[in-house]
Design a protein around this motif. Structure first.
Motif, PDB file in Angstrom:
ATOM      1  N   GLY A  34      27.883 -26.916   6.005  1.00  0.00           N
ATOM      2  CA  GLY A  34      26.987 -26.571   4.907  1.00  0.00           C
ATOM      3  C   GLY A  34      26.248 -25.266   5.101  1.00  0.00           C
ATOM      4  N   LYS A  35      26.542 -24.528   6.170  1.00  0.00           N
ATOM      5  CA  LYS A  35      25.885 -23.254   6.427  1.00  0.00           C
ATOM      6  C   LYS A  35      26.921 -22.132   6.405  1.00  0.00           C
ATOM      7  CE  LYS A  35      22.441 -25.334   9.518  1.00  0.00           C
ATOM      8  NZ  LYS A  35      21.886 -25.317  10.886  1.00  0.00           N
ATOM      9  N   GLU A  36      26.472 -20.942   6.015  1.00  0.00           N
ATOM     10  CA  GLU A  36      27.347 -19.780   6.108  1.00  0.00           C
ATOM     11  C   GLU A  36      26.807 -18.872   7.195  1.00  0.00           C
ATOM     12  OE1 GLU A  36      28.117 -15.923   3.464  1.00  0.00           O
ATOM     13  OE2 GLU A  36      29.080 -17.696   2.619  1.00  0.00           O
ATOM     14  N   TYR A  37      27.622 -18.643   8.214  1.00  0.00           N
ATOM     15  CA  TYR A  37      27.196 -17.821   9.342  1.00  0.00           C
ATOM     16  C   TYR A  37      27.561 -16.366   9.081  1.00  0.00           C
ATOM     17  CZ  TYR A  37      26.288 -22.017  12.058  1.00  0.00           C
ATOM     18  OH  TYR A  37      25.773 -23.203  12.517  1.00  0.00           O
ATOM     19  N   PHE A  38      26.614 -15.510   9.315  1.00  0.00           N
ATOM     20  CA  PHE A  38      26.867 -14.067   9.278  1.00  0.00           C
ATOM     21  C   PHE A  38      26.055 -13.473  10.418  1.00  0.00           C
ATOM     22  CE2 PHE A  38      26.690  -9.689   7.794  1.00  0.00           C
ATOM     23  CZ  PHE A  38      27.981  -9.505   7.344  1.00  0.00           C
TER      24      PHE A  38
END
Length: 349
Positions: free
Chosen positions: A148-152
């Motif tokens: 559920g998270k977007e890593y950048f």
């Protein structure tokens, strides 16, 4: 004059079973079902090289990318992944027993080495140290979604690794590892898949990588097709397409002779690789997802009430894999799945 070499049996492509008689006291620990996180099964996070790989790499598909950079010890290897598989497996086993898990794990180095079919000699412990260095040092930048998270951002697979005790001859006793948020999110959100134990006996890094991709994309489907060049890229291979075809062809040839690749067969037709589950593994299971394991449309709504906070897609995938892997006869798929969810919902997460 006879050719004596022709009479000798062909050398098995598998690694030997280094621990055929396990210590009874560690069996419960090392026999935890092997699990791998789905993101690194799909994307080429680990290098196939068995020598220090100092070359950064970037893999892009559509809007998603993953960039992997080495430390002075080189990129983390496919065999280094054994450490993460062991940690993930222990965490999932704990969750299945209703116990809480944390990003920091302490375990016996010996247990990990036995569970992953690695050497328990002094050399085996040194190789484990090297693996810990590479896992901590390898830096990853990605925008892949996980839990559920977007890593950048840039992060390591392992935040820290510490040898807690060491005997005089240099062997590790206790090891403490703090997993990265990326890996721990996969555990908490059940973004993992069960692996065949035979995985730890595969000698070639490419064989292990091919199995991971087949497990992730083919699963229990009757067939999965992928272009040769795309498969090469997903494996993280630096070979030309021609050389990759030759390497894959040799693995296919070895499997035809030794049947050493777990669960899946690979064939090449022109520039397409066709992956199928092996009949002896899934022959009774293949029809199940399409027939007796089909769920009614409102079953997920009931399941969410029984297992709040769980991802229904991955919970259903785990249920199907469990039923298929155990050869369980399911008379009422909806009731069976809801009972499975009720048990999951009782676990503290």
């Amino acid at each position: 004059m006879t050719n004596d070499s022709a009479a000798l049996p062909a050398r098995s492509p598998l690694l030997p079973d280094r621990h055929p008689q396990r210590d009874l006291f560690v069996c419960d620990i090392v026999d935890a079902v092997p699990k791998g996180d789905m993101a690194s099964m799909e994307h080429p996070v680990f290098t196939l090289s068995t020598k220090p790989d100092m070359n950064p790499r970037k893999y892009t598909r559509g809007e998603n990318f993953i960039e992997v950079s080495p430390s002075r010890h080189g990129l983390a290897t496919v065999h280094d992944r054994d450490v993460l598989i062991y940690c993930i497996s222990q965490c999932m086993a704990a969750l299945n027993e209703g116990r809480q898990v944390h990003r920091s794990l302490r375990f016996k180095a010996y247990d990990l080495l036995v569970a992953t079919n690695r050497q328990t000699s002094g050399r085996g412990y040194e190789l484990l140290k090297d693996a810990l260095r590479r896992l901590q040092g390898t830096q990853i930048e990605t925008n892949l979604k996980q839990g559920g998270k977007e890593y950048f951002k840039v992060f390591s697979l392992v935040d820290s690794a510490e040898i807690v005790k060491e005997t005089r001859d240099g062997r590790m006793l206790d090891v403490e590892i703090t997993l990265s948020d990326w890996v721990f999110d996969a555990i908490q959100n059940n973004n993992v898949l069960t692996l065949n134990r035979q995985y730890f006996f595969l000698r070639k890094p490419l064989e292990r990588r091919l199995y991971e991709i087949a497990r992730k994309h083919c699963g229990a489907q009757a067939i999965w097709k992928v272009g040769l060049e795309l498969l090469r890229d997903k494996c993280g291979s630096n070979s030309t397409v021609k050389e990759f075809r030759r390497l894959l062809g040799k693995i296919i040839e070895d499997d035809e002779q030794h049947d050493h690749m777990p669960d899946y067969t690979f064939t090449i037709e022109e520039d397409v690789v066709i992956i199928r589950p092996k009949k002896e593994t899934f022959q009774s299971a293949l029809p199940l997802p399409l027939s007796s394991l089909r769920l009614d449309s409102d079953t997920h709504d009931q399941a969410r009430r029984l297992a709040p906070g769980w991802d229904m897609h991955h919970l259903e995938e785990e249920w199907r894999s469990w039923v298929i892997g155990k050869g369980i006869t399911v008379k009422d798929a909806d009731k069976h799945f809801l009972a499975f969810c009720k048990k999951r919902g009782a676990y503290k997460r």
